[in-house]
Design a protein around this motif. Structure first.
Motif, PDB file in Angstrom:
ATOM      1  N   GLY A 140       0.798  -1.225   0.000  1.00 44.00           N
ATOM      2  CA  GLY A 140       0.000   0.000   0.000  1.00 44.00           C
ATOM      3  C   GLY A 140       0.826   1.268   0.000  1.00 44.00           C
ATOM      4  O   GLY A 140       0.367   2.307   0.503  1.00 44.00           O
ATOM      5  N   LEU A 141       2.023   1.231  -0.572  1.00 46.79           N
ATOM      6  CA  LEU A 141       2.938   2.373  -0.504  1.00 46.79           C
ATOM      7  C   LEU A 141       2.359   3.564  -1.278  1.00 46.79           C
ATOM      8  O   LEU A 141       2.011   3.446  -2.455  1.00 46.79           O
ATOM      9  N   THR A 142       2.265   4.689  -0.600  1.00 44.97           N
ATOM     10  CA  THR A 142       1.628   5.881  -1.156  1.00 44.97           C
ATOM     11  C   THR A 142       2.419   7.120  -0.769  1.00 44.97           C
ATOM     12  O   THR A 142       2.957   7.211   0.338  1.00 44.97           O
ATOM     13  N   LYS A 143       2.513   8.082  -1.714  1.00 40.56           N
ATOM     14  CA  LYS A 143       3.154   9.359  -1.421  1.00 40.56           C
ATOM     15  C   LYS A 143       2.332  10.495  -2.020  1.00 40.56           C
ATOM     16  O   LYS A 143       2.110  10.555  -3.230  1.00 40.56           O
ATOM     17  N   ASP A 144       1.880  11.387  -1.131  1.00 42.14           N
ATOM     18  CA  ASP A 144       1.120  12.569  -1.532  1.00 42.14           C
ATOM     19  C   ASP A 144       1.987  13.808  -1.392  1.00 42.14           C
ATOM     20  O   ASP A 144       2.763  13.937  -0.440  1.00 42.14           O
ATOM     21  N   PHE A 145       1.830  14.723  -2.334  1.00 39.20           N
ATOM     22  CA  PHE A 145       2.495  16.026  -2.269  1.00 39.20           C
ATOM     23  C   PHE A 145       1.423  17.115  -2.351  1.00 39.20           C
ATOM     24  O   PHE A 145       0.989  17.496  -3.436  1.00 39.20           O
ATOM     25  N   LYS A 146       0.947  17.577  -1.200  1.00 39.90           N
ATOM     26  CA  LYS A 146      -0.013  18.673  -1.143  1.00 39.90           C
ATOM     27  C   LYS A 146      -1.171  18.477  -2.122  1.00 39.90           C
ATOM     28  O   LYS A 146      -1.438  19.335  -2.983  1.00 39.90           O
ATOM     29  N   GLY A 147      -1.809  17.340  -2.030  1.00 35.96           N
ATOM     30  CA  GLY A 147      -2.978  17.086  -2.856  1.00 35.96           C
ATOM     31  C   GLY A 147      -2.705  16.296  -4.113  1.00 35.96           C
ATOM     32  O   GLY A 147      -3.634  15.770  -4.732  1.00 35.96           O
ATOM     33  N   LYS A 157       0.638   5.696  -5.628  1.00 41.25           N
ATOM     34  CA  LYS A 157      -0.643   5.348  -5.009  1.00 41.25           C
ATOM     35  C   LYS A 157      -0.787   3.847  -4.810  1.00 41.25           C
ATOM     36  O   LYS A 157      -0.825   3.079  -5.778  1.00 41.25           O
ATOM     37  N   ASP A 158      -0.809   3.432  -3.559  1.00 39.88           N
ATOM     38  CA  ASP A 158      -1.161   2.064  -3.168  1.00 39.88           C
ATOM     39  C   ASP A 158      -0.355   1.010  -3.932  1.00 39.88           C
ATOM     40  O   ASP A 158      -0.907   0.086  -4.516  1.00 39.88           O
ATOM     41  N   ILE A 159       0.986   1.149  -3.890  1.00 37.65           N
ATOM     42  CA  ILE A 159       1.859   0.232  -4.618  1.00 37.65           C
ATOM     43  C   ILE A 159       2.136  -1.015  -3.782  1.00 37.65           C
ATOM     44  O   ILE A 159       2.697  -0.938  -2.697  1.00 37.65           O
ATOM     45  N   GLY A 219       1.344   3.230   3.919  1.00 40.47           N
ATOM     46  CA  GLY A 219       1.942   1.976   3.473  1.00 40.47           C
ATOM     47  C   GLY A 219       3.240   1.646   4.184  1.00 40.47           C
ATOM     48  O   GLY A 219       3.750   2.420   5.002  1.00 40.47           O
ATOM     49  N   THR A 220       3.770   0.463   3.868  1.00 39.00           N
ATOM     50  CA  THR A 220       4.980  -0.021   4.522  1.00 39.00           C
ATOM     51  C   THR A 220       5.962  -0.600   3.507  1.00 39.00           C
ATOM     52  O   THR A 220       5.586  -0.984   2.400  1.00 39.00           O
ATOM     53  N   ILE A 221       7.238  -0.647   3.932  1.00 35.14           N
ATOM     54  CA  ILE A 221       8.316  -1.227   3.125  1.00 35.14           C
ATOM     55  C   ILE A 221       8.989  -2.293   3.971  1.00 35.14           C
ATOM     56  O   ILE A 221       9.398  -2.031   5.116  1.00 35.14           O
ATOM     57  N   LEU A 246       4.347   1.322 -14.252  1.00 31.96           N
ATOM     58  CA  LEU A 246       3.628   2.361 -13.527  1.00 31.96           C
ATOM     59  C   LEU A 246       3.054   3.378 -14.499  1.00 31.96           C
ATOM     60  O   LEU A 246       3.669   3.691 -15.526  1.00 31.96           O
ATOM     61  N   ASN A 247       1.912   3.922 -14.154  1.00 32.26           N
ATOM     62  CA  ASN A 247       1.338   5.049 -14.883  1.00 32.26           C
ATOM     63  C   ASN A 247       0.531   5.873 -13.902  1.00 32.26           C
ATOM     64  O   ASN A 247      -0.317   5.334 -13.173  1.00 32.26           O
ATOM     65  N   ARG A 248       0.853   7.167 -13.823  1.00 33.78           N
ATOM     66  CA  ARG A 248       0.174   8.072 -12.895  1.00 33.78           C
ATOM     67  C   ARG A 248       0.210   7.555 -11.473  1.00 33.78           C
ATOM     68  O   ARG A 248      -0.760   7.655 -10.718  1.00 33.78           O
ATOM     69  N   GLY A 249       1.354   6.967 -11.118  1.00 34.78           N
ATOM     70  CA  GLY A 249       1.573   6.538  -9.745  1.00 34.78           C
ATOM     71  C   GLY A 249       1.014   5.194  -9.362  1.00 34.78           C
ATOM     72  O   GLY A 249       1.145   4.764  -8.224  1.00 34.78           O
ATOM     73  N   GLU A 250       0.372   4.503 -10.312  1.00 32.72           N
ATOM     74  CA  GLU A 250      -0.234   3.218 -10.007  1.00 32.72           C
ATOM     75  C   GLU A 250       0.331   2.111 -10.887  1.00 32.72           C
ATOM     76  O   GLU A 250       0.786   2.360 -12.005  1.00 32.72           O
ATOM     77  N   ILE A 251       0.300   0.878 -10.389  1.00 35.35           N
ATOM     78  CA  ILE A 251       0.705  -0.269 -11.192  1.00 35.35           C
ATOM     79  C   ILE A 251      -0.417  -0.593 -12.177  1.00 35.35           C
ATOM     80  O   ILE A 251      -1.570  -0.797 -11.788  1.00 35.35           O
TER      81      ILE A 251
END
Length: 262
Positions: free
Chosen positions: A21-28, A33-35, A71-73, A231-236
């Motif tokens: 569920g690895l996710t990284k947001d930058f101010k919106g 997303k949910d890798i 999410g976690t690594i 990946l595309n647009r942050g998703e698998i």
């Protein structure tokens, strides 16, 4: 009872790196997303996608240059999500950057010796007598031989051709004895000849090592990768071997067309 060595087949089936569920947001804006990704030991796992797909962000999350929003690594059986970059490196996760990360005014041998200092327990202590490092010359030269740079041992890194600088960087990375190598665009900016040379080099010297590789050149990916995540647009959007992902309609729309247009 004496333990038995782990076979190559067993290694290849063991997951050494996993994100959940690895996710990284930058101010919106959500860059990753949910890798959910699994990398098996002893394999080359390629990460591909168009510009802005989130590949570099994902790498920065793995090496803790960025902190996940969620999410976690997990690496080698340990949760490393909240570990510092130095701790990650000490655990054996070593990253090779897009820009050659060698000391330009030191010789090829001196660059490799610096990486080898960890074996002496005096890592990066530049004030130590230079003769202390002479005991590393044979190992340094063996690594240079392995990457085809033995004849350039005395040459300053700044004087090496670009492809040879990347070969030197691979030698210094191997010298750190990584459990996991992260290769960030290893053929970026190279001529076709250098791309072929470095591709052959990676395939030869890292055989049996675990690698996660971001690479835009599909010829390189198809010849090296055991498994590919797109990946595309942050998703698998797809995962599998080259044959599977190259015929995936989502991949062809999001990535393959732009790659063939380069």
């Amino acid at each position: 009872m004496e333990s038995q060595p782990v076979s190559d087949a067993a290694k290849a089936s063991r997951c050494i790196l996993e994100t959940r569920g690895l996710t990284k947001d930058f101010k919106g804006f959500t860059a990753v997303k949910d890798i959910n990704l699994k990398v098996n030991e002893g394999t080359i796992h390629a990460l591909i996608g168009p510009n802005g797909a989130g590949k570099t962000t994902f790498f920065n999350l793995l090496t803790k240059f960025l902190t996940p929003s969620a999410g976690t690594i997990h690496f080698d059986g340990h949760d490393i999500t909240h570990r510092r970059p130095a701790d990650i490196a000490q655990r054996g996760v070593i990253r090779s950057f897009q820009i050659s990360a060698v000391f330009p005014h030191l010789s090829a041998r001196e660059n490799v010796r610096i990486a080898l200092q960890r074996q002496l327990g005096v890592s990066y202590q530049f004030w130590r007598p230079i003769k202390m490092l002479d005991q590393l010359n044979d190992k340094a030269d063996a690594l240079l031989q392995e990457v085809g740079l033995k004849e350039f041992a005395e040459t300053k890194a700044v004087e090496l051709a670009y492809g040879r600088k990347r070969a030197l960087e691979i030698a210094t990375t191997i010298a750190l004895e990584p459990k996991l190598m992260l290769l960030d665009e290893p053929t970026q900016g190279m001529s076709a000849e250098d791309v072929g040379t470095v591709t052959d080099l990676i395939g030869r010297v890292v055989k049996g090592r675990t690698i996660v590789m971001v690479e835009h050149n599909l010829n390189v990916v198809s010849s090296l990768a055991d498994r590919i995540t797109v990946l595309n647009r942050g998703e698998i959007v797809a995962e599998g071997d080259y044959e599977a992902v190259s015929t995936n309609p989502q991949v062809m729309e999001a990535y393959m067309g732009t790659a063939h247009a380069d």
